[in-house]
Design a protein around this motif. Structure first.
Motif, PDB file in Angstrom:
ATOM      1  N   ILE A 146      37.967 -10.905  14.104  1.00  0.00           N
ATOM      2  CA  ILE A 146      38.276 -10.002  13.454  1.00  0.00           C
ATOM      3  C   ILE A 146      38.896  -9.754  12.367  1.00  0.00           C
ATOM      4  O   ILE A 146      37.811 -10.477  10.911  1.00  0.00           O
ATOM      5  CB  ILE A 146      38.628  -8.196  14.072  1.00  0.00           C
ATOM      6  CG1 ILE A 146      38.104  -7.425  15.037  1.00  0.00           C
ATOM      7  CG2 ILE A 146      38.794  -7.635  13.087  1.00  0.00           C
ATOM      8  CD1 ILE A 146      38.835  -6.848  15.891  1.00  0.00           C
ATOM      9  N   LEU A 147      40.132 -11.208  11.897  1.00  0.00           N
ATOM     10  CA  LEU A 147      40.922 -11.243  10.413  1.00  0.00           C
ATOM     11  C   LEU A 147      39.907 -12.639  10.297  1.00  0.00           C
ATOM     12  O   LEU A 147      40.622 -12.913   9.216  1.00  0.00           O
ATOM     13  CB  LEU A 147      41.947 -11.542  11.267  1.00  0.00           C
ATOM     14  CG  LEU A 147      42.643 -10.174  11.833  1.00  0.00           C
ATOM     15  CD1 LEU A 147      44.227 -10.605  12.065  1.00  0.00           C
ATOM     16  CD2 LEU A 147      42.684  -8.972  10.908  1.00  0.00           C
ATOM     17  N   ARG A 161      38.864  -0.676  18.712  1.00  0.00           N
ATOM     18  CA  ARG A 161      37.417  -0.783  18.700  1.00  0.00           C
ATOM     19  C   ARG A 161      36.241  -1.894  19.775  1.00  0.00           C
ATOM     20  O   ARG A 161      35.308  -1.534  20.167  1.00  0.00           O
ATOM     21  CB  ARG A 161      38.378  -2.337  18.167  1.00  0.00           C
ATOM     22  CG  ARG A 161      38.251  -2.268  16.532  1.00  0.00           C
ATOM     23  CD  ARG A 161      38.764  -3.712  15.865  1.00  0.00           C
ATOM     24  NE  ARG A 161      38.924  -3.242  14.296  1.00  0.00           N
ATOM     25  CZ  ARG A 161      38.017  -3.719  13.592  1.00  0.00           C
ATOM     26  NH1 ARG A 161      37.276  -4.132  13.631  1.00  0.00           N
ATOM     27  NH2 ARG A 161      38.468  -3.165  11.976  1.00  0.00           N
ATOM     28  N   CYS A 193      46.961  -7.665  10.890  1.00  0.00           N
ATOM     29  CA  CYS A 193      46.759  -7.154  12.251  1.00  0.00           C
ATOM     30  C   CYS A 193      47.123  -5.296  12.496  1.00  0.00           C
ATOM     31  O   CYS A 193      45.430  -4.923  13.202  1.00  0.00           O
ATOM     32  CB  CYS A 193      47.393  -7.369  13.721  1.00  0.00           C
ATOM     33  SG  CYS A 193      47.364  -9.213  14.204  1.00  0.00           S
ATOM     34  N   SER A 213      43.550  -3.614  10.044  1.00  0.00           N
ATOM     35  CA  SER A 213      42.489  -3.714  11.229  1.00  0.00           C
ATOM     36  C   SER A 213      43.069  -2.588  12.471  1.00  0.00           C
ATOM     37  O   SER A 213      41.322  -2.286  13.109  1.00  0.00           O
ATOM     38  CB  SER A 213      42.437  -5.194  12.120  1.00  0.00           C
ATOM     39  OG  SER A 213      42.826  -5.548  13.078  1.00  0.00           O
ATOM     40  N   GLN A 265      40.606 -10.535  17.697  1.00  0.00           N
ATOM     41  CA  GLN A 265      41.484  -9.725  17.432  1.00  0.00           C
ATOM     42  C   GLN A 265      41.891 -11.072  16.088  1.00  0.00           C
ATOM     43  O   GLN A 265      40.945 -11.053  14.650  1.00  0.00           O
ATOM     44  CB  GLN A 265      44.012  -9.848  17.297  1.00  0.00           C
ATOM     45  CG  GLN A 265      44.168  -9.587  15.916  1.00  0.00           C
ATOM     46  CD  GLN A 265      43.893  -7.508  15.825  1.00  0.00           C
ATOM     47  OE1 GLN A 265      44.386  -7.491  16.418  1.00  0.00           O
ATOM     48  NE2 GLN A 265      43.611  -7.990  14.738  1.00  0.00           N
TER      49      GLN A 265
END
Length: 140
Positions: free
Chosen positions: A112-113, A31, A22, A25, A109
């Motif tokens: 994204i991961l 973002r 996290c 990123s 999140q």
């Protein structure tokens, strides 16, 4: 790196890895704003449920400004709210009105991961099911 907390046990290896990913990123709010520039060092924001931290699995990364309202040295004397958007510490209603709920930010999140979405309620149900007494031998 230590993730000490008075209200939670230490994170598992998997939870520590997720927290580090996290942070790598960057700030989720930056973002969402479409900014290449980050609002400060990435920090992990734990989701709070019923006045308690929900656990190390539940949270998302915010920069120092969005998380704690900390101004970077390069921003001294500037209006950081105009530059980066609202800070969580300076008003959670304004922050969540702009960026969405804690769950929505965690889902973003996780996208994204590449993690599966996990909600606090679903996790608690799974724990309750897994902690039941097992049936006696021979009973199917």
């Amino acid at each position: 790196m230590s993730f000490g907390s008075k209200s939670l046990p230490p994170p598992t290896v998997a939870e520590s890895r997720r927290i580090e990913l996290c942070k790598q990123s960057g700030c989720i709010a930056c973002r969402m704003e479409g900014k290449g520039e980050q609002c400060g060092y990435p920090e992990f924001n734990h989701i709070v449920d019923a006045s308690k931290r929900a656990g190390h699995r539940f949270g998302y990364c915010l920069g120092a400004w969005h998380h704690r309202g900390v101004i970077q040295d390069s921003d001294i004397g500037k209006d950081c709210t105009a530059k980066y958007g609202p800070s969580l510490i300076n008003g959670s209603k304004t922050f969540h009105a702009r960026y969405g709920s804690d769950q929505a930010m965690q889902d973003y999140q996780d996208d994204i991961l590449g993690f599966l979405h996990v909600t606090i309620k679903r996790e608690r149900r799974a724990f309750k099911r897994s902690s039941k007494i097992v049936p006696r031998r021979g009973i199917v």
